[in-house]
Design a protein around this motif. Structure first.
Motif, PDB file in Angstrom:
ATOM      1  N   VAL A 133       0.845  -1.198   0.000  1.00 16.82           N
ATOM      2  CA  VAL A 133       0.000   0.000   0.000  1.00 16.82           C
ATOM      3  C   VAL A 133       0.881   1.249   0.000  1.00 16.82           C
ATOM      4  O   VAL A 133       0.577   2.240  -0.663  1.00 16.82           O
ATOM      5  CB  VAL A 133      -0.951  -0.003   1.216  1.00 16.82           C
ATOM      6  N   ARG A 134       1.986   1.204   0.726  1.00 21.68           N
ATOM      7  CA  ARG A 134       2.916   2.346   0.755  1.00 21.68           C
ATOM      8  C   ARG A 134       3.481   2.617  -0.643  1.00 21.68           C
ATOM      9  O   ARG A 134       3.594   3.763  -1.070  1.00 21.68           O
ATOM     10  CB  ARG A 134       4.057   2.086   1.741  1.00 21.68           C
ATOM     11  N   PHE A 135       3.857   1.553  -1.340  1.00 25.22           N
ATOM     12  CA  PHE A 135       4.379   1.721  -2.700  1.00 25.22           C
ATOM     13  C   PHE A 135       3.293   2.262  -3.628  1.00 25.22           C
ATOM     14  O   PHE A 135       3.575   3.084  -4.507  1.00 25.22           O
ATOM     15  CB  PHE A 135       4.928   0.397  -3.227  1.00 25.22           C
ATOM     16  N   LEU A 136       2.051   1.813  -3.454  1.00 22.11           N
ATOM     17  CA  LEU A 136       0.936   2.327  -4.268  1.00 22.11           C
ATOM     18  C   LEU A 136       0.731   3.812  -4.017  1.00 22.11           C
ATOM     19  O   LEU A 136       0.553   4.593  -4.962  1.00 22.11           O
ATOM     20  CB  LEU A 136      -0.347   1.552  -3.941  1.00 22.11           C
ATOM     21  N   PHE A 137       0.758   4.222  -2.754  1.00 22.57           N
ATOM     22  CA  PHE A 137       0.604   5.641  -2.422  1.00 22.57           C
ATOM     23  C   PHE A 137       1.746   6.457  -3.030  1.00 22.57           C
ATOM     24  O   PHE A 137       1.545   7.591  -3.472  1.00 22.57           O
ATOM     25  CB  PHE A 137       0.578   5.831  -0.907  1.00 22.57           C
ATOM     26  N   GLY A 138       2.957   5.889  -3.031  1.00 24.46           N
ATOM     27  CA  GLY A 138       4.095   6.561  -3.646  1.00 24.46           C
ATOM     28  C   GLY A 138       3.874   6.786  -5.137  1.00 24.46           C
ATOM     29  O   GLY A 138       4.183   7.852  -5.673  1.00 24.46           O
ATOM     30  N   ARG A 197      11.534   4.925  -4.621  1.00 22.45           N
ATOM     31  CA  ARG A 197      12.183   5.735  -3.578  1.00 22.45           C
ATOM     32  C   ARG A 197      11.220   6.085  -2.447  1.00 22.45           C
ATOM     33  O   ARG A 197      11.576   5.994  -1.268  1.00 22.45           O
ATOM     34  CB  ARG A 197      12.787   7.003  -4.182  1.00 22.45           C
ATOM     35  N   LEU A 198       9.980   6.470  -2.782  1.00 24.59           N
ATOM     36  CA  LEU A 198       9.030   6.833  -1.740  1.00 24.59           C
ATOM     37  C   LEU A 198       8.590   5.606  -0.948  1.00 24.59           C
ATOM     38  O   LEU A 198       8.440   5.662   0.280  1.00 24.59           O
ATOM     39  CB  LEU A 198       7.813   7.535  -2.346  1.00 24.59           C
ATOM     40  N   GLY A 199       8.404   4.480  -1.655  1.00 20.96           N
ATOM     41  CA  GLY A 199       8.004   3.261  -0.964  1.00 20.96           C
ATOM     42  C   GLY A 199       9.069   2.769  -0.006  1.00 20.96           C
ATOM     43  O   GLY A 199       8.782   2.417   1.154  1.00 20.96           O
TER      44      GLY A 199
END
Length: 340
Positions: A54-59, A129-131
């Motif tokens: 989910v974190r990677f998706l939000f990124g 990078r964001l994930g």
């Protein structure tokens, strides 16, 4: 113990036997009540966190959305960074001049040259990078939820930037070439039809490993950029929340993003100039990133390494704001809906 008491009670007079049995029952009741009243062993509470996927998706969502709005400024920046290269004195050297030149020669669509490559770059580089950064920040947070120390933030941002840059370099290379194509003499233009056409032509004409042309300056630039952008954002937000003027809301995220954008632009722009020139250069024109930086500074002056600062900041500042505001809002909404 119970057996000994029963034996003793058998040799007692009948009256004492009854009294002993009564005392024994009372003692057993007290023991039972004490055991029931004893506090239960504490159960370790499992910390609820946002799943890594989910974190990677939000990124991805935050990076792609921000890029759509800031891409025209990116195109202007590439044109400015290539201005003066090869002695082209007629090339515009100001942000407004470069923008007007693009609009005059190509129309409004010229400002969106390379948009598909920019989007694919964000899907690969921005997501990675964001994930990685947000996952590491939460994984290594203190038990009370406070963020990791500054040294760990720096390490996390370097890892996230380096890995993201390597993954996204093929699309970054395509983006630079597509966005800057019109600044080249007509005979030297590549005229890629799109990002996948760019990738396929690079592989066919220059070899598969050519997709990582400029990977050295790209990774260097992204490590510097992420150290400045991600770490500065996290640290600025942490310091602002210590004051009485900010709460953890959109205004705090906005202020932290503006600080982060300025520091990141100043720190990373020389590497960005070198990356743009190496990726857009003819084969053998530069020996590497260091050679490009030295040649640029020697022929055009030291400050030429900060060419395109205004469009770079005008692009990076709002992009930083959009990326972090969207990321924070998505994360907070998820926590409120699924983790509270």
């Amino acid at each position: 113990m119970q057996g000994r008491e029963d034996v003793r009670a058998a040799y007692m007079p009948p009256g004492l036997q009854a009294e002993a049995m009564t005392l024994q029952k009372r003692r057993q009741q007290v023991v039972a009540l004490s055991a029931a009243a004893a506090p239960a062993a504490p159960v370790a509470e499992t910390k609820k966190t946002i799943p890594t996927g989910v974190r990677f998706l939000f990124g991805t969502v935050s990076a792609v959305t921000a890029t759509f709005f800031t891409h025209p400024v990116d195109v202007v920046k590439y044109h400015l960074q290539l201005a003066g290269k090869g002695g082209n004195a007629a090339a515009p050297t100001t942000t407004i001049g470069a923008g007007q030149d693009i609009l005059k020669r190509q129309g409004p669509s010229g400002l969106y040259k390379g948009l598909t490559a920019s989007m694919m770059r964000q899907v690969s580089y921005g997501t990675t990078r964001l994930g990685i950064y947000t996952t590491l920040m939460e994984k290594f947070a203190a038990p009370d939820g406070s963020p990791p120390p500054l040294a760990e933030k720096l390490a996390f941002s370097m890892v996230a930037g380096g890995v993201g840059a390597f993954v996204g370099n093929p699309f970054d290379l395509s983006l630079v070439r597509m966005a800057a194509d019109s600044s080249l003499p007509e005979a030297q233009r590549r005229n890629y039809a799109g990002v996948m056409d760019a990738v396929s032509q690079i592989v066919r004409k220059e070899g598969f490993t050519s997709l990582w042309i400029g990977a050295g300056p790209t990774i260097s630039r992204c490590i510097i950029l992420n150290m400045a952008q991600l770490t500065t954002y996290s640290q600025a937000k942490e310091e602002l929340l210590k004051t009485s003027f900010f709460n953890d809301n959109i205004w705090c995220h906005l202020a932290s993003s503006m600080i982060s954008g300025f520091v990141a632009t100043a720190a990373s722009l020389p590497f960005d100039v070198a990356k743009t020139r190496v990726q857009n250069a003819a084969k053998g024109e530069y020996a590497g990133m260091a050679d490009c930086i030295m040649q640029t500074a020697r022929h055009e002056g030291f400050l030429s390494l900060w060419k395109g600062f205004t469009p770079a900041y005008l692009r990076l500042a709002p992009q930083t704001v959009l990326v972090f505001v969207i990321l924070e809002q998505l994360s907070n909404s998820y926590k409120r809906l699924f983790l509270s």
